[in-house]
Structure formats: C-alpha cells, structure tokens
Design a protein around this motif. Structure first.
Motif, PDB file in Angstrom:
ATOM      1  N   CYS A  53      96.976  47.540  69.666  1.00 47.70           N
ATOM      2  CA  CYS A  53      96.190  46.441  70.243  1.00 47.70           C
ATOM      3  C   CYS A  53      94.685  46.728  70.147  1.00 47.70           C
ATOM      4  O   CYS A  53      93.878  45.833  69.826  1.00 47.70           O
ATOM      5  CB  CYS A  53      96.591  46.220  71.696  1.00 47.70           C
ATOM      6  SG  CYS A  53      98.260  45.546  71.902  1.00 47.70           S
ATOM      7  N   ASP A  54      94.268  47.964  70.435  1.00 41.25           N
ATOM      8  CA  ASP A  54      92.848  48.319  70.313  1.00 41.25           C
ATOM      9  C   ASP A  54      92.380  48.176  68.874  1.00 41.25           C
ATOM     10  O   ASP A  54      91.269  47.673  68.602  1.00 41.25           O
ATOM     11  CB  ASP A  54      92.632  49.752  70.795  1.00 41.25           C
ATOM     12  CG  ASP A  54      92.877  49.892  72.302  1.00 41.25           C
ATOM     13  OD1 ASP A  54      92.887  48.853  72.997  1.00 41.25           O
ATOM     14  OD2 ASP A  54      93.080  51.042  72.763  1.00 41.25           O
ATOM     15  N   GLN A  55      93.222  48.614  67.951  1.00 38.52           N
ATOM     16  CA  GLN A  55      92.849  48.508  66.531  1.00 38.52           C
ATOM     17  C   GLN A  55      92.739  47.047  66.114  1.00 38.52           C
ATOM     18  O   GLN A  55      91.836  46.664  65.344  1.00 38.52           O
ATOM     19  CB  GLN A  55      93.904  49.233  65.681  1.00 38.52           C
ATOM     20  CG  GLN A  55      93.568  49.265  64.196  1.00 38.52           C
ATOM     21  CD  GLN A  55      94.709  49.815  63.366  1.00 38.52           C
ATOM     22  OE1 GLN A  55      95.851  49.438  63.582  1.00 38.52           O
ATOM     23  NE2 GLN A  55      94.395  50.717  62.443  1.00 38.52           N
ATOM     24  N   TRP A  56      93.666  46.210  66.668  1.00 41.56           N
ATOM     25  CA  TRP A  56      93.651  44.782  66.320  1.00 41.56           C
ATOM     26  C   TRP A  56      92.371  44.113  66.837  1.00 41.56           C
ATOM     27  O   TRP A  56      91.753  43.303  66.123  1.00 41.56           O
ATOM     28  CB  TRP A  56      94.894  44.110  66.920  1.00 41.56           C
ATOM     29  CG  TRP A  56      95.039  42.664  66.510  1.00 41.56           C
ATOM     30  CD1 TRP A  56      94.771  41.577  67.263  1.00 41.56           C
ATOM     31  CD2 TRP A  56      95.442  42.187  65.239  1.00 41.56           C
ATOM     32  NE1 TRP A  56      94.996  40.430  66.573  1.00 41.56           N
ATOM     33  CE2 TRP A  56      95.428  40.783  65.297  1.00 41.56           C
ATOM     34  CE3 TRP A  56      95.810  42.796  64.048  1.00 41.56           C
ATOM     35  CZ2 TRP A  56      95.768  39.975  64.225  1.00 41.56           C
ATOM     36  CZ3 TRP A  56      96.173  41.990  62.989  1.00 41.56           C
ATOM     37  CH2 TRP A  56      96.146  40.601  63.068  1.00 41.56           C
ATOM     38  N   ASP A  57      91.971  44.462  68.050  1.00 38.99           N
ATOM     39  CA  ASP A  57      90.723  43.912  68.583  1.00 38.99           C
ATOM     40  C   ASP A  57      89.532  44.350  67.735  1.00 38.99           C
ATOM     41  O   ASP A  57      88.599  43.564  67.463  1.00 38.99           O
ATOM     42  CB  ASP A  57      90.535  44.369  70.032  1.00 38.99           C
ATOM     43  CG  ASP A  57      91.569  43.773  70.964  1.00 38.99           C
ATOM     44  OD1 ASP A  57      91.814  44.355  72.054  1.00 38.99           O
ATOM     45  OD2 ASP A  57      92.155  42.719  70.612  1.00 38.99           O
ATOM     46  N   ASN A  58      89.564  45.610  67.308  1.00 34.69           N
ATOM     47  CA  ASN A  58      88.479  46.124  66.466  1.00 34.69           C
ATOM     48  C   ASN A  58      88.437  45.412  65.129  1.00 34.69           C
ATOM     49  O   ASN A  58      87.349  45.081  64.607  1.00 34.69           O
ATOM     50  CB  ASN A  58      88.666  47.629  66.273  1.00 34.69           C
ATOM     51  CG  ASN A  58      87.475  48.267  65.577  1.00 34.69           C
ATOM     52  OD1 ASN A  58      86.318  47.854  65.806  1.00 34.69           O
ATOM     53  ND2 ASN A  58      87.722  49.256  64.743  1.00 34.69           N
ATOM     54  N   LEU A  59      89.628  45.142  64.561  1.00 38.08           N
ATOM     55  CA  LEU A  59      89.668  44.413  63.286  1.00 38.08           C
ATOM     56  C   LEU A  59      89.087  43.019  63.428  1.00 38.08           C
ATOM     57  O   LEU A  59      88.377  42.518  62.543  1.00 38.08           O
ATOM     58  CB  LEU A  59      91.123  44.328  62.780  1.00 38.08           C
ATOM     59  CG  LEU A  59      91.725  45.603  62.189  1.00 38.08           C
ATOM     60  CD1 LEU A  59      93.192  45.379  61.826  1.00 38.08           C
ATOM     61  CD2 LEU A  59      90.953  46.037  60.939  1.00 38.08           C
ATOM     62  N   GLY A  60      89.424  42.345  64.578  1.00 37.72           N
ATOM     63  CA  GLY A  60      88.869  41.000  64.797  1.00 37.72           C
ATOM     64  C   GLY A  60      87.343  41.032  64.871  1.00 37.72           C
ATOM     65  O   GLY A  60      86.657  40.175  64.299  1.00 37.72           O
ATOM     66  N   THR A  61      86.821  42.052  65.584  1.00 38.63           N
ATOM     67  CA  THR A  61      85.355  42.163  65.712  1.00 38.63           C
ATOM     68  C   THR A  61      84.702  42.441  64.358  1.00 38.63           C
ATOM     69  O   THR A  61      83.683  41.815  63.985  1.00 38.63           O
ATOM     70  CB  THR A  61      85.002  43.282  66.687  1.00 38.63           C
ATOM     71  OG1 THR A  61      85.614  42.993  67.956  1.00 38.63           O
ATOM     72  CG2 THR A  61      83.496  43.395  66.855  1.00 38.63           C
ATOM     73  N   LEU A  62      85.259  43.379  63.597  1.00 44.17           N
ATOM     74  CA  LEU A  62      84.701  43.711  62.286  1.00 44.17           C
ATOM     75  C   LEU A  62      84.797  42.545  61.316  1.00 44.17           C
ATOM     76  O   LEU A  62      83.891  42.328  60.489  1.00 44.17           O
ATOM     77  CB  LEU A  62      85.440  44.939  61.715  1.00 44.17           C
ATOM     78  CG  LEU A  62      85.222  46.270  62.462  1.00 44.17           C
ATOM     79  CD1 LEU A  62      86.108  47.366  61.860  1.00 44.17           C
ATOM     80  CD2 LEU A  62      83.750  46.676  62.400  1.00 44.17           C
ATOM     81  N   THR A  63      85.905  41.795  61.422  1.00 44.99           N
ATOM     82  CA  THR A  63      86.072  40.640  60.523  1.00 44.99           C
ATOM     83  C   THR A  63      84.977  39.607  60.765  1.00 44.99           C
ATOM     84  O   THR A  63      84.406  39.043  59.819  1.00 44.99           O
ATOM     85  CB  THR A  63      87.469  40.023  60.739  1.00 44.99           C
ATOM     86  OG1 THR A  63      88.465  40.995  60.445  1.00 44.99           O
ATOM     87  CG2 THR A  63      87.667  38.807  59.854  1.00 44.99           C
ATOM     88  N   GLN A  64      84.736  39.352  62.060  1.00 45.46           N
ATOM     89  CA  GLN A  64      83.709  38.372  62.387  1.00 45.46           C
ATOM     90  C   GLN A  64      82.322  38.850  61.938  1.00 45.46           C
ATOM     91  O   GLN A  64      81.510  38.055  61.423  1.00 45.46           O
ATOM     92  CB  GLN A  64      83.716  38.108  63.895  1.00 45.46           C
ATOM     93  CG  GLN A  64      82.780  36.989  64.327  1.00 45.46           C
ATOM     94  CD  GLN A  64      83.135  35.651  63.685  1.00 45.46           C
ATOM     95  OE1 GLN A  64      84.309  35.302  63.582  1.00 45.46           O
ATOM     96  NE2 GLN A  64      82.121  34.912  63.224  1.00 45.46           N
ATOM     97  N   LYS A  65      82.030  40.116  62.088  1.00 38.67           N
ATOM     98  CA  LYS A  65      80.736  40.658  61.655  1.00 38.67           C
ATOM     99  C   LYS A  65      80.576  40.530  60.149  1.00 38.67           C
ATOM    100  O   LYS A  65      79.485  40.163  59.659  1.00 38.67           O
ATOM    101  CB  LYS A  65      80.620  42.123  62.050  1.00 38.67           C
ATOM    102  CG  LYS A  65      80.412  42.349  63.540  1.00 38.67           C
ATOM    103  CD  LYS A  65      80.254  43.829  63.840  1.00 38.67           C
ATOM    104  CE  LYS A  65      80.006  44.056  65.327  1.00 38.67           C
ATOM    105  NZ  LYS A  65      79.862  45.505  65.637  1.00 38.67           N
TER     106      LYS A  65
END
Length: 895
Positions: A488-500
């Motif tokens: 779940c932490d990795q998924w949240d990080n992926l969402g943030t990086l994707t948006q950036k």
C-alpha cells in the motif's frame, strides 16, 4: 427296543426343578446295558419295593418276575399312595396279567406321570429294562417328587438337603448322586447329623470306604428302619455308581429324618435374612466404587473437552478431531454402559431393600444418581460444544490457508509488476529528449497511467484479503500485515510519482508537435489487450474452493463464457499486430530507420504473442482442474447420499424401537416372564443392529475426512443417531430392570400374576398422558376406584411413600411397591428373633457353638462378627445377644 422317556407333570404347571428331572432322568438304554448298574438297580429297587410291600405282609424276590401278573404291582401302588385301585382280574391267562398291569399303569398316569414306550406287554414278558424304568418312575413320583428344600424340589431339593446336612463334616463334599457317595462318609454324616448317638464320626477314615458304607447300612437298617438296598462292594468297585440307586436309598434317609426339620427351617430363615443383608452390603460397596470411578472419569474428561486453544495448522486440528472421534468411539461407550449399570444397580438395591423391609440406601454425598446424571449432563454439554468448535476451527483454517495462498500469489504478481516502476517514474530523460522523444515519453506515461489504474483492483483485493485474514485470526498475521502495508505504501508512492512525472511532461508538451500515430495507436491498443491477457492469465491460475456441484458448475459456466470471448480477443490481437506490421511497412516504404523500440510502450509484438500463447496454454489446464474438482464433488455427493440413505433408515428404526419398548412396558397381556422374554428379544435385536450404526459411523468418518459438513439429503446427523442409539440402549436396559424389579416384588410378596395385571390395568387407565407416570390427582382417583377411603392427611402420608423425592409424579414401580406393601407380608424383626430363639432352645441368648452347628460357616461368621455380647445373667462366657442383632437388621436400633 426304543428308549423309555419319562415326563412328570404336577398339577397345571411344572417347576424348573421338575423340568430338569424330566430331562435328567430319561431312561438311557445304553446305561441299562451296564451290568454293574443293572445289578445295583435290581437290588436297590427290590429293597425299596419290599420296604413298602412288607406293610401289606408280602415281598418280592425277582423284580422282573414277581410283577408280571400285575397283582403285587397294584398292591405296591396301593401301599405307597394310600388309595384303592380297581379290583384286579383273578385269571392267570396272559390277557388277565396284561389287564392288571394296565390298571397299575393307568393309575400311575392318573398321578400326572407320562409313560412313553412302557407297555403292559413288556412288563408281563419280564422285560428287565422296562420293569426297572417303571419302578424308577414310581420312585420319582412317590418318593422324590415331594422333596422340597429352599424353593428347590425333587432331585435338586434332595441334593441341596444333603449338602446342607453334610456341610460341617470333614472329607464330605456332596456334588452328585454317584461318586460323592463312594467313600461312605456322606451317608455316615447324614446319620450323625440327625442321630449323633449312633455313629462316632471322628473315628471314621476316608481310606476305609468298605467299612464306612457297611457301618452306614447296618446302622440305618437296625435303628432307622431303612432296609439295606446297596452292596458296599458294588459301590466301591464301580467307577461311577448308579445314580438312581443312590438317589432311591438317600431319599429314604430324607423321609426318615423329615420330622426333625424345625431347627433347620429356622436356620434357613436366618440364613436367608443374613444372605440378603450381605448381598445388599456388597451392592452398596459396588455402587460407591462404580460411582466414584465414573465421577472421577467425568472430572478428568471435562477439562480436556473445555480446552478451546486452537492449533495453527490444519494437520494439528485434524489430529484433535481424530482424538475426539477416538473418545466418542472407544472411551465413552464403556462409560455409558457403566452409567446405565450404575442406575440399574441402584434401582435393584433399593427394590431389594424395600422387599426385605430394610431402610433405603443413601449413597455418600455427591454420589447420588441425580448427582451422576447432572455430571453426565454437564459432560455432554461440554462435549457438544467441543465438537462444534472443532468443526468451526477446521473450516476457519481451511479458509485461512486458501486466503493466505491467494494473498501470496497476488502479492507476487503485483510486486513483479511494480518492480522498477519507482526508478522509471523518477527518471529525468525528458530534459534532454527531442520533441519526438518527449511526445513518446508523454504517450508512454499515459499508457503507464492506464496500466496503473488497471492494477488498482489488484491492490484493493490484496488489502481485502489481508483484512479477512486478520478477522479470522491468522497465525502469521504480522507477516501478512507487513507485506500488505509495504504494497500500500509503495502504491501511494507510485501514484505521487506518476502525478509528478505527468506534470513535468505537460510543461514541455507544447514543445512537442510530431507524433507517430501508428506507434500511439499500437500503444493504446496493446496496453488494454495486454492487461486483459494478464488478467486472463491471473484468472486462469486463480485458486478456488467449492463445497457443492452447483458451485463448481458455476465456475465451469464462467470459464465457458471466457472461452467464448477468445475468438473476439484473437481478432483484437490480429488488429494490434496489424498496426505493427503497418509501421514496418511504412518504414520500409519511406526508408525510415526505426530505433527498434516503440517510444510509447514497453510492450513488443513478441510480448503480445508470448502472452497470447500462454493464455491458450492455460485454458486446457484450467479445464482439467475444473473437471478434477467436478469428479471430487461428485464423489462427495455420493458420500452424502450414501450416508443419508442409511441415516434415513436407522433414525426411524430407533424411534420405532423406542415406541415398541414403551408399548411393551405398559402392556398387561401375558405374564412378567413373557414381558421379560419380549424385552430380552428386543434387546438382542438392538444389539444385533449395532453393525448398522458402526457402518454409518464409517460413512460419517469418510464424509468428515472429505471435509463434508452439510447434507441436504437427510435431517439426521451422526450426533442425532448417536444420541438416539444411546437413549435406546438406556431405555431397554431400564425397562428390563423395571420388569425384573416387578418379578422380585411379585416373588418376594407372593403376589399372583392376576393381581399384577389388575394393578397394571388400573395404572394404565389413570395414566392419561401414557408416559408411565401418574399425576397426584390421577393417583388419588386410582386409589378411590380401588376402594380406598382417602382424607387429605391419609393421602399426604401415601404420597410420601410413593413420591419420597417430591417429583410430583407416581411411577408404576412406586405404585406396585405401595400396593404390595398393602397386600403382602414381609419378614420382620420379630420373626427373625423367633427363628433365633428356636436355634437357642428358647434361651434369650445364643452361643457361638450353636451358631456354628446350625448355620453355614459364612452366615455363622457373619452373625458372630456383628452380634454384641449378652449382658444378662445366667449366660456362659461368650454368649451373644441375638435380640438386638435382629432389631438392627431392620433398622430398629443400632448395634
């Protein structure tokens, strides 16, 4: 020649001893051919006949010759019976003789004796075997039949009389009427017991049988008027003396001493009372021991069943279930029998105490039948909860294992997909890329976002599975939670990086104008198709668990629907691959040098081809898995139907037997012995039916081993059948015990079968609920109908007798006890005192010597150990007080 059969019938019925005599004394032709036995019988029977004929002033010399004309035979019958026979024919012709013999034989038959194969012609012809058989029949009827000792008669009564009389004498052990008499000591003991002045028994030796026998014969003939019927040489030299000759001679002693039986009768009464007391004390000790052992077993078993500590593995929980099966099959059934036997022993003891006018037995504290029943009820409640807990835990562990495996599979797939994604999103390649490359990066990023959204469901599934594992208390929940949290932490990080990254690409998007539409189209079409193939591979490899044919058929239907979509998917694959072919064609046509990598996607045509081949390979494997599960579910269905077929037969059978036993217990048709016979037959049928229960247990075990926990084909569970079976065994045992107690009551109180039937009819009439019990109002109405004039006080007194525990109902056994108490007499302390007074020659005390002389050793020792010393005057040292002892036997005072 045919053998002679003799059957003696007395009155309208035959006692067990008489039936035994009928079977025992059938004339055996082979034994009659023994010359030694024939010689003994000739001499004995001749002497016996002469002992009676001499009263008429005549005798016989040759037993087969002197009875041929029938005259002396008729005279013998008149002397021994005291009755007149028809006038004999005076002629000497053969038909006159036959007529006279027939008159004698008819007279014998008129006395209840059935003569088989004994005809007048054989007697007239001087047939030795037939003549001896006829005389033996006469001896049985007129000399032995009327012998009665302690409810036994005929041969058994005579044998018991001999055993009682010779019991105190050394080297004498009377067990039969042949070899027990060879040494002559038994005959001498009989004489000495009644006339000690005639023989000095202390001077007799066991190694001098000739001297002993001749002494007995001479003394009996000289002083007791018993003629010499045997020869000492014949008895000593014959391996097995003739039983009938010995019985005939010994019966003469019985009749000679019959007048001296008053003291023995008194001793018998005391022995009977003491024997009842000893047996009751033994039953009390046995009850206490059995109750203590059963309660201890229950105490040790309940903590084991109350232990609800769950195991962490399916194997360990299945071992717990197997241990519980062993307890139900091996350890508990004997305890069920012990509990039933304990109740039977308690009821029998209380019945015997009531019948012998003794105080009721009160077990030690905590060992009452009700205490044991409450403890057993508690055991069964804990047992039921333990089994339900086991099955629930097994289902939970099965579900946990499935979810844990599914969680690991999905996590592996997700972690494989996310591998390298953080690094990819963190790249700054767009800063130095060309416009074409920037646009490609933008399209590539859009494809990634599409892919990311497609994997959102998988992440949600992983989180849902982890939550369910926590709710089901999975033993390794810490590891599951850590892995889920990391995803779940990795998924949240992926969402943030994707948006950036999107924000960065959009800032330079205006600078990008050229785009390769074909690459873009390929990327757009290949990405969802690739996701579909990955989803299809995931579904084709997804694990499943089902519990019925319907569930597996649902999975097969879904799989068939999936296979129906394959042609359309293949068209999509061909169209996607057509785009790539078009790119190659354009490049070749216009001489464009391709970099070899689609700038908008990491998917290559080879990836699509490989995954498509993988999907086609997994489809038949999925078919095979589903068909194997279909076969397993069909096998489970057969087990369900097999169990249901038996259970639907056994369950109603048990209920039917319960109803039949209930009907038998209240049926007044026939005697108690017939009811007992019917109940014994029911009990044997029930025992024989046990194999069906065992077979059902086997099918139940197969079902549980196959993890089958429901069965829509029957309403009967194994627990229902077990409980019904145990109740059936307990009911038949209790019903038999009730009839046995009724028989004890009838025999002890002298109640006729008609009276018992009348009591049963009255009870059944007022037993309105037909449950074997009457309410107090019904009981009052029953007593009034039987002629009792009841006031409130009198009825309250009666209720304390029939319902001492205040249960509010009157059972049939309590009703019988009350009615027999009202209509019959029992031994009392005064009667026992009177018996002791006879033994003590009217003295108020009794000596140890008198007790040992008149009572058997065991009863004498019992009295000596419990009687107190006599404190009156004029008594010798060691005198005992039999008056207080008699009162104590009936609870009237303390020793």
């Amino acid at each position: 020649m045919t053998a002679i059969e003799t059957q003696v019938q007395y009155g309208s019925y035959m006692t067990s001893e008489q039936i035994y005599m009928t079977q025992e004394d059938d004339w055996d032709r082979d034994l009659l051919l023994d010359p030694a036995w024939e010689k003994q019988q000739r001499k004995t029977f001749t002497a016996w006949c002469n002992s009676h004929l001499r009263k008429a002033g005549t005798q016989i010399e040759n037993i087969e010759e002197d009875f041929r004309n029938g005259l002396k035979l008729m005279l013998l019958l008149e002397v021994i019976s005291g009755e007149r026979l028809p006038k004999p024919d005076k002629g000497k012709m053969r038909f006159h003789k036959i007529a006279n013999v027939n008159k004698a034989l008819d007279f014998i038959c008129s006395k209840g004796v059935k003569l088989v194969s004994i005809g007048a012609e054989e007697i007239v012809d001087g047939n030795v075997k037939m003549t001896l058989g006829m005389i033996w029949t006469i001896i049985l009827r007129f000399a032995i039949q009327d012998i009665s000792v302690e409810e036994t008669s005929a041969k058994e009564g005579l044998l018991l009389w001999c055993q009682r009389k010779t019991a105190p004498y050394r080297n004498v052990n009377v067990q039969n009427f042949h070899i027990s008499w060879k040494d002559g000591l038994a005959l001498c003991a009989l004489i000495h017991r009644h006339r000690p002045d005639l023989i000095d028994y202390s001077k007799l030796r066991k190694d001098d049988p000739m001297g002993n026998l001749n002494t007995a014969f001479e003394v009996a003939e000289k002083y007791l008027d018993i003629p010499k019927m045997l020869d000492a040489e014949d008895i000593v030299n014959t391996p097995k003396p003739d039983e009938k000759a010995i019985m005939t001679y010994v019966s003469c002693f019985y009749h000679a001493f019959a007048g001296a039986e008053q003291a023995e009768t008194a001793a018998n009464r005391i022995c009977k009372v003491l024997a009842v007391n000893q047996e009751n004390e033994k039953l009390m000790e046995e009850y206490e021991t059995l109750a203590s052992e059963l309660l201890e077993w229950i105490r040790r078993t309940i903590p084991w069943l109350e232990n609800r500590v769950a195991e962490q593995t399916m194997r360990a929980m299945q071992q717990k279930l197997e241990d519980f099966r062993d307890y139900r099959r091996v350890h508990k059934p004997p305890k069920v029998q012990e509990k039933c036997q304990l109740e039977i022993n308690f009821n029998t003891l209380q019945t015997k105490l009531r019948l012998s006018n003794r105080p009721a037995f009160m077990p030690s504290e905590g060992k009452m039948v009700s205490d044991i029943a409450n403890a057993w009820k508690g055991l069964e409640q804990v047992e039921k909860g333990y089994e339900e807990w086991l099955l629930t835990e097994i289902r939970r562990l099965e579900r946990l294992d499935h979810l844990a495996e599914k969680f690991k599979q999905k996590c592996s797939l997700h972690e494989s997909w996310t591998s390298g994604k953080v690094e990819l999103l963190s790249m700054k390649d767009y800063e130095s890329a060309s416009l074409m490359e920037i646009r490609a990066l933008m399209r590539k990023h859009e494809a990634f976002e599409s892919d990311l959204a497609a994997h959102q469901d998988r992440v949600e599934q992983i989180a849902a599975i982890a939550q369910e594992l926590n709710e089901l208390d999975y033993h390794d929940a810490v590891t599951i939670n850590a892995r889920c949290q990391g995803i779940c932490d990795q998924w949240d990080n992926l969402g943030t990086l994707t948006q950036k990254r999107r924000d960065s690409l959009e800032r330079v998007e205006k600078l990008l104008e050229t785009i390769d539409q074909l690459f873009l189209e390929f990327s757009k079409r290949s990405a969802p198709f690739n996701n579909w193939m990955e989803g299809a591979m995931e579904d084709l490899q997804d694990m499943f668990i089902v519990h019925s044919i319907e569930e597996i058929q649902s999975l097969i239907s879904a799989h068939d629907q999936f296979k129906a979509t394959l042609p359309e998917a293949d068209k999509e694959r061909v169209a996607t691959m057509g785009i790539q072919n078009e790119i190659v064609k354009i490049a070749q046509t216009y001489g464009i040098k391709l970099s070899g990598v689609n700038p908008y996607t990491n998917l290559s045509p080879q990836d699509i081809t490989d995954k498509w081949d993988a999907v086609k390979h997994l489809v038949p494997l999925r078919d095979q898995m589903l068909q194997e599960e279909v076969a397993r579910q069909q096998s489970n269905e057969r087990l369900r139907r097999q169990f249901a077929a038996q259970a639907n037969i056994i369950g109603p059978w048990i209920q039917t037997k319960m109803e039949e036993i209930s009907h038998v217990s209240v049926d007044i048709a026939g005697s108690l012995e017939e009811q007992m016979s019917n109940l014994k037959q029911y009990e044997q049928n029930i025992i024989n039916y046990k194999c069906n229960i065992d077979k059902l247990e086997g099918d139940h075990q197969l079902s549980q081993e196959s993890l089958i926990f429901d069965n829509k084909h029957t309403n009967y569970t194994m627990e229902h059948v077990r409980v019904g079976w145990e109740q059936l065994l307990t009911t038949i045992a209790r019903t038999i015990n009730e009839v046995e107690n009724q028989i004890l009551t009838r025999d002890a109180k002298g109640i006729s079968q008609e009276q018992l039937n009348e009591f049963r009819a009255s009870f059944n009439h007022f037993d309105r609920k037909r449950n074997g019990m009457m309410d107090p109002d019904d009981f009052r109405a029953c007593l009034i109908s039987m002629g009792y004039d009841l006031g409130e006080v009198e009825f309250a007194r009666i209720m304390t007798l029939v319902d001492s525990n205040n249960t509010g109902v009157v059972t049939f056994q309590a009703f019988i006890d009350f009615m027999t108490r009202e209509t019959a007499e029992t031994d009392t302390a005064d009667q026992v005192m009177a018996s002791f007074k006879i033994l003590a020659s009217d003295k108020t005390y009794i000596t140890v010597e008198e007790l040992r002389r008149e009572l058997p050793p065991e009863q004498a020792d019992y009295c000596i150990s419990r009687m107190t010393s006599y404190i009156g005057s004029g008594a010798p040292p060691g005198a005992l007080d039999y008056i207080s002892f008699s009162s104590a036997l009936y609870g009237e005072s303390d020793l």
